[in-house]
Scaffold this active site. Sequence first.
Site, PDB file in Angstrom:
ATOM      1  N   ASP A  45     -10.942  12.747  43.925  1.00 12.15           N
ATOM      2  CA  ASP A  45     -11.562  13.966  43.385  1.00 12.15           C
ATOM      3  C   ASP A  45     -12.337  14.754  44.436  1.00 12.15           C
ATOM      4  OD1 ASP A  45     -13.684  12.296  43.798  1.00 12.15           O
ATOM      5  OD2 ASP A  45     -14.545  12.498  41.789  1.00 12.15           O
ATOM      6  N   LYS A  58     -29.323  45.291  71.275  1.00 14.41           N
ATOM      7  CA  LYS A  58     -28.318  45.668  70.283  1.00 14.41           C
ATOM      8  C   LYS A  58     -28.920  45.707  68.891  1.00 14.41           C
ATOM      9  CE  LYS A  58     -26.481  40.974  69.549  1.00 14.41           C
ATOM     10  NZ  LYS A  58     -25.377  40.050  69.820  1.00 14.41           N
ATOM     11  N   ASP A 105     -28.594  39.475  73.657  1.00 12.85           N
ATOM     12  CA  ASP A 105     -29.501  40.090  72.680  1.00 12.85           C
ATOM     13  C   ASP A 105     -30.917  39.652  73.008  1.00 12.85           C
ATOM     14  OD1 ASP A 105     -29.856  37.465  71.593  1.00 12.85           O
ATOM     15  OD2 ASP A 105     -28.118  37.770  70.296  1.00 12.85           O
ATOM     16  N   GLY A 117     -17.324  38.957  68.154  1.00 12.48           N
ATOM     17  CA  GLY A 117     -17.509  40.401  68.263  1.00 12.48           C
ATOM     18  C   GLY A 117     -18.746  40.803  69.031  1.00 12.48           C
TER      19      GLY A 117
END
Length: 322
Positions: A40, A197, A174, A230
């Site tokens: 299961d 950014k 960043d 990205g």
Amino acid sequence: MRCSGKIKIISGNSNPKLAEAIASSLDEELVKATIGKFADGEISVNIHETVRGCDVFIIQSTSHPVNDHLMELLIIIDAMKRASAGRINVVMPYYGYARQDRKAKARDPISAKLVANLIDTAGADRLVTMDLHSPQLQGFFDIPVDHLVGLAIFKEYYENKFNGAGDIVVVAPDMGSTVRARYLADAIGSTVAIVDKKRDRANESKVMNLIGDVKGKKAVLIDDLVDTGGSIINAANAVLENGATEVHIGCTHGVFSKNAIELIENSDVCEMIVLDTIAEKPLNTNKIIYLSAADNFANAIRRIHDERPVSDMFTDSKIRYQ
């Protein structure tokens, strides 16, 4: 038979190759166990040897499928506790849910804290991890946390690769990666630049500014993880547009969701170095190179077992232990 004080290494299913490499580095064998599922879908854990009184180290990243691997970890911890293990150490090379570490907007959960609570409650005595998304996550735990630093591996790699070249700049993709970039730059003797950014939603970002000088230099972008790819590729493109001659990427955790690998292959990035904290993905590119963190984890495990400082691992690398 009682094995008081002995190291026992047990692997979940998230990254058995890394677990085997860690055990080999320690001259140990993995605990004989069967970890699977019932019909299961419930997790099934069967331990086939004694762990009574032992110093147990469970190797399990909470990578894809995140929830299965997390539940598997919790059940292994419970099995160790009920088998009277002496000390239960969770070695989580990659800590899933780490990006959900605060309320970004109203009614957000703080899932990273919930996961910490689950690990605490299951019965773990210690957590060993590497490059948390935010070092402050250590405060979510009520047990000791040993936070290893992957930058020591990147430092050695890039020193050998560039061999003292003076035209290197380490770039934070960043603002959150600024401290990480500065540590690496100090260690290899380079300058630092920062990509500013804006992130409108998860996995999507827009470059606003580049702080620092990259013109005519080989740039090394350093980050804790790459997910869809990205954001890091946008940052790489911005660095190239501002005059960098080459872009290299160093990333601890290669999550590589969706078409990340294809995106990296089709980019102008020279190469991406990734540690094996997450099981290696099938690659159709020569741009992504895996380096192993097994010896670092093995060294930490030996020090923890022998009650020696883990921080001493980083004394000679000029990389700050967190």
